[in-house]
Design an enzyme around this catalytic site. Structure first.
Site: not given
Length: 402
Positions: A148, A212
């Protein structure tokens, strides 16, 4: 039989998302979620060839039991024999990994080293890798780590450095790393397609908004800044995370309120954000549904703070692009794709830049529908694009392991 499918594993601390798909077509054969690990009601739900199902995994079950169930109960002999590689989503790769890699001992050590930056996620990823090696021994050399943080490794020093003693970066790697990179990478490719340009000529501001949330700014297909920092706590207001705060608040909570460091961390990570502002829930839909209700002022308060913070980042990143043409402001993720209200509130702060929302287009772009949401005479385009992180993981895995 052709081994053209990819098994995708996204191991969290208490859950495991999984999918089997064709990296060329995006056709999904199997998808699902195992959750409530180490609890009495550990369970798994799935969609296999369009048919939904669910089962109990047994009290205390975790990653091993979930992967065993997937292998033994959900993967037919034909489907298993069609899987040519396994792609693992890894939250944090530190500075070591700038792209996806085939997993070997050195890669495992690198993921272990980055545990200090992702103490909840990286240990779970390592369990997933170990169990995948055990349960699918025929694919041991075909496991790929997709990070990520990798997409954000193109940030220049002025973007990733903190104004701390420089040795903290050189000796301990304390810097901005970002997150949601797989999603930002996918949306960049989609903006390029929308603009009719090669990716390496595409400029975009991407807002990945879910429980998030992060914003990144892309110049010529490469990330030059992003809102999340050393950890996914920095930046936007999120479901339960505070995002940006004055660092001295930590000292205040410790010295004046007598909170321990564990309590402070728990407050900033699990009790702040939309949950903290509403004092009711981390679900953005509560704030949207009750925004006009005078008896629930917490709803308007939360959504206004959320949208204002988002607009500040978008505006700052528009300034950073300077003379480079901005191809689109893109919204993605659960909130970004479905909350016309959040998009409207945020974009209304950007009228100085000539951003002009089209109300009808904005309301229509939800529940998986993509599209331009700005008016034809808007200086810049804003678009809604559903993300597809699984497809990126599958494609990267296929490139390296098939």
């Amino acid at each position: 039989m052709s081994k053209n499918l990819i098994l995708i594993l996204n191991c969290g601390s208490s859950s495991l998302k999984f999918a089997v798909l064709d990296p060329k077509t995006g056709d999904e054969k199997l998808s699902g979620l195992a959750e409530a690990f180490n609890l009495e009601d550990a369970r798994i739900k799935w969609k296999l060839h369009g048919e939904k199902g669910n089962a109990d995994l047994g009290a205390g079950a975790a990653h091993s039991e979930a992967l065993t169930f997937i292998a033994n109960e959900l993967l037919s002999e034909e489907l298993r024999s069609s899987i040519g590689a396994i792609g693992h989503r890894i939250v944090h790769g530190g500075e070591q990994f700038t792209s996806s890699v085939v997993i070997n001992d050195d890669v495992v050590k690198g993921i272990e080293h980055a545990i200090q930056f992702a103490p909840l996620h990286n240990p779970a990823h390592l369990i997933g890798i170990k169990e995948a090696f055990r349960i699918f021994p025929e694919l041991k050399e075909k496991n790929v780590a997709v990070f990520d943080t990798a997409f954000h490794q193109t940030m220049p020093e002025e973007a990733f450095l903190y104004a701390l003693p420089y040795k903290l970066y050189k000796e301990h790697g304390i810097r901005r790393y970002g997150a949601h990179g797989t999603s930002h990478l996918f949306i960049t490719s989609q903006v390029a397609e929308l603009a009719g340009k090669p990716v390496d000529q595409t400029n975009a501001i991407i807002c990945h908004l879910g429980n998030g949330g992060s914003v990144s700014v892309v110049r010529n297909g490469k990330c030059i800044d992003t809102s999340m920092g050393l950890t996914p706590l920095e930046g936007l207001v999120m479901g339960t995370r505070s995002g940006d705060i004055d660092p001295a608040i930590v000292f205040y909570l410790y010295k004046n309120l007598g909170m321990s460091m564990e309590q402070i961390e728990d407050t900033l990570v699990k009790k702040s954000g939309l949950l903290g502002l509403t004092e009711v829930t981390s679900d953005c839909r509560y704030a949207e549904d009750n925004y006009e209700d005078a008896s629930k002022p917490e709803a308007k308060r939360a959504l206004d703070v959320y949208s204002y913070r988002l607009a500040k980042y978008i505006g700052a990143y528009m300034a950073i692009l300077g003379d480079d043409h901005l191809d689109a402001i893109a919204f993605t993720g659960g909130i970004g794709e479905n909350s016309g209200h959040v998009r409207e509130l945020a974009l209304n702060h950007l009228k100085l830049f000539g951003v002009k929302l089209d109300v009808e287009r904005n309301l229509a772009a939800r529940f998986g529908k993509s599209g331009v949401i700005t008016a034809d005479d808007s200086t810049f385009k804003a678009v809604v694009i559903p993300t597809n992180e699984e497809l990126v993981i599958a494609q990267d895995t296929a490139k390296l392991a098939l």
